[in-house]
Design a protein around this motif. Structure first.
Motif, PDB file in Angstrom:
ATOM      1  N   LYS A  69      -1.852   2.860 -28.583  1.00 14.56           N
ATOM      2  CA  LYS A  69      -1.551   2.171 -29.835  1.00 14.56           C
ATOM      3  C   LYS A  69      -0.567   1.028 -29.656  1.00 14.56           C
ATOM      4  CE  LYS A  69      -2.518   6.211 -32.644  1.00 14.56           C
ATOM      5  NZ  LYS A  69      -1.965   7.217 -33.545  1.00 14.56           N
ATOM      6  N   VAL A  70       0.158   1.030 -28.556  1.00 15.71           N
ATOM      7  CA  VAL A  70       1.161  -0.010 -28.297  1.00 15.71           C
ATOM      8  C   VAL A  70       1.019  -0.522 -26.880  1.00 15.71           C
ATOM      9  CG1 VAL A  70       2.811   0.939 -29.960  1.00 15.71           C
ATOM     10  CG2 VAL A  70       2.949   1.638 -27.588  1.00 15.71           C
ATOM     11  N   ASN A  71       1.496  -1.752 -26.661  1.00 16.78           N
ATOM     12  CA  ASN A  71       1.530  -2.255 -25.293  1.00 16.78           C
ATOM     13  C   ASN A  71       2.901  -2.795 -24.919  1.00 16.78           C
ATOM     14  OD1 ASN A  71       1.311  -4.547 -26.792  1.00 16.78           O
ATOM     15  ND2 ASN A  71      -0.758  -5.033 -26.127  1.00 16.78           N
ATOM     16  N   CYS A  72       3.893  -2.544 -25.765  1.00 20.28           N
ATOM     17  CA  CYS A  72       5.276  -2.823 -25.392  1.00 20.28           C
ATOM     18  C   CYS A  72       6.206  -1.915 -26.200  1.00 20.28           C
ATOM     19  CB  CYS A  72       5.637  -4.287 -25.542  1.00 20.28           C
ATOM     20  SG  CYS A  72       5.242  -5.009 -27.112  1.00 20.28           S
ATOM     21  N   VAL A  73       7.318  -1.575 -25.582  1.00 19.16           N
ATOM     22  CA  VAL A  73       8.339  -0.735 -26.190  1.00 19.16           C
ATOM     23  C   VAL A  73       9.655  -1.490 -26.147  1.00 19.16           C
ATOM     24  CG1 VAL A  73       9.692   1.380 -25.905  1.00 19.16           C
ATOM     25  CG2 VAL A  73       7.216   1.447 -25.582  1.00 19.16           C
ATOM     26  N   TYR A  74      10.364  -1.471 -27.254  1.00 24.90           N
ATOM     27  CA  TYR A  74      11.665  -2.124 -27.351  1.00 24.90           C
ATOM     28  C   TYR A  74      12.748  -1.075 -27.572  1.00 24.90           C
ATOM     29  CZ  TYR A  74       9.680  -6.772 -27.648  1.00 24.90           C
ATOM     30  OH  TYR A  74       9.041  -7.944 -27.356  1.00 24.90           O
ATOM     31  N   VAL A  75      13.770  -1.124 -26.724  1.00 27.99           N
ATOM     32  CA  VAL A  75      14.969  -0.305 -26.886  1.00 27.99           C
ATOM     33  C   VAL A  75      16.167  -1.208 -26.620  1.00 27.99           C
ATOM     34  CG1 VAL A  75      13.891   1.890 -26.268  1.00 27.99           C
ATOM     35  CG2 VAL A  75      14.954   0.499 -24.494  1.00 27.99           C
ATOM     36  N   SER A  76      17.282  -0.861 -27.201  1.00 22.85           N
ATOM     37  CA  SER A  76      18.473  -1.664 -26.980  1.00 22.85           C
ATOM     38  C   SER A  76      18.930  -1.549 -25.523  1.00 22.85           C
ATOM     39  CB  SER A  76      19.581  -1.218 -27.924  1.00 22.85           C
ATOM     40  OG  SER A  76      20.729  -2.003 -27.739  1.00 22.85           O
ATOM     41  N   ARG A  77      18.979  -0.324 -25.015  1.00 28.53           N
ATOM     42  CA  ARG A  77      19.312  -0.086 -23.612  1.00 28.53           C
ATOM     43  C   ARG A  77      18.690   1.231 -23.179  1.00 28.53           C
ATOM     44  NH1 ARG A  77      24.738   2.725 -23.353  1.00 28.53           N
ATOM     45  NH2 ARG A  77      24.984   3.391 -25.486  1.00 28.53           N
ATOM     46  N   MET A  78      18.470   1.387 -21.916  1.00 30.77           N
ATOM     47  CA  MET A  78      17.722   2.532 -21.409  1.00 30.77           C
ATOM     48  C   MET A  78      18.415   3.866 -21.648  1.00 30.77           C
ATOM     49  SD  MET A  78      14.933   1.278 -20.685  1.00 30.77           S
ATOM     50  CE  MET A  78      14.239   2.879 -20.380  1.00 30.77           C
ATOM     51  N   ARG A  79      19.709   3.864 -21.803  1.00 31.16           N
ATOM     52  CA  ARG A  79      20.413   5.122 -22.069  1.00 31.16           C
ATOM     53  C   ARG A  79      19.933   5.752 -23.378  1.00 31.16           C
ATOM     54  NH1 ARG A  79      23.750   8.120 -19.629  1.00 31.16           N
ATOM     55  NH2 ARG A  79      25.342   9.282 -20.674  1.00 31.16           N
TER      56      ARG A  79
END
Length: 135
Positions: A69-79
């Motif tokens: 359903k998605v082809n990119c993921v956004y997070v502020s930082r990996m932690r």
């Protein structure tokens, strides 16, 4: 291999345990960045509490990745995904297997990961399987 550029669909994930305001701000910043990058945010999740990979929002994100359903993921930082290397490695393997790019806001993911053993493990997995790097 899916055409990632034709349909940029993003998932936004946020988690800062114990700080609801910061978690919400992180989620909103990721949504803005996804829009600036030309992506359509098709889903997102926030975990306000919980540790480990069994968090509801984290599991929703993984299901969306696996279901294509998605082809990119956004997070502020990996932690926000995890502070443990084994969980981060499992997350990246899932993303790479499904051709999902990962975007962090606070730093350059490829540069940051090269400072740690995790970056070398991800690159070795990509070479071994032929999967694209997630950045």
């Amino acid at each position: 291999m899916p055409n990632q550029e034709k349909f940029p669909r993003a998932w936004v994930y946020a988690r800062i345990p114990g700080d609801c305001a910061a978690t919400r701000a992180s989620y909103d910043a990721c949504c803005r960045q996804a829009g600036d990058d030309g992506c359509t945010v098709v889903g997102g999740s926030i975990d306000y509490k919980g540790n480990g990979p069994l968090r509801d929002g984290y599991q929703s994100m993984l299901r969306s990745i696996r279901d294509g359903k998605v082809n990119c993921v956004y997070v502020s930082r990996m932690r926000q995904i995890s502070g443990k290397e084994r969980y981060l490695y499992a997350f990246f393997k899932c993303a790479m297997k499904h051709y999902v790019k990962v975007r962090t806001l606070e730093y350059s993911l490829p540069d940051r990961l090269q400072q740690y053993r995790l970056g070398k493990r991800i690159e070795a997995y990509a070479r071994r399987t032929g999967a694209p790097l997630p950045w």
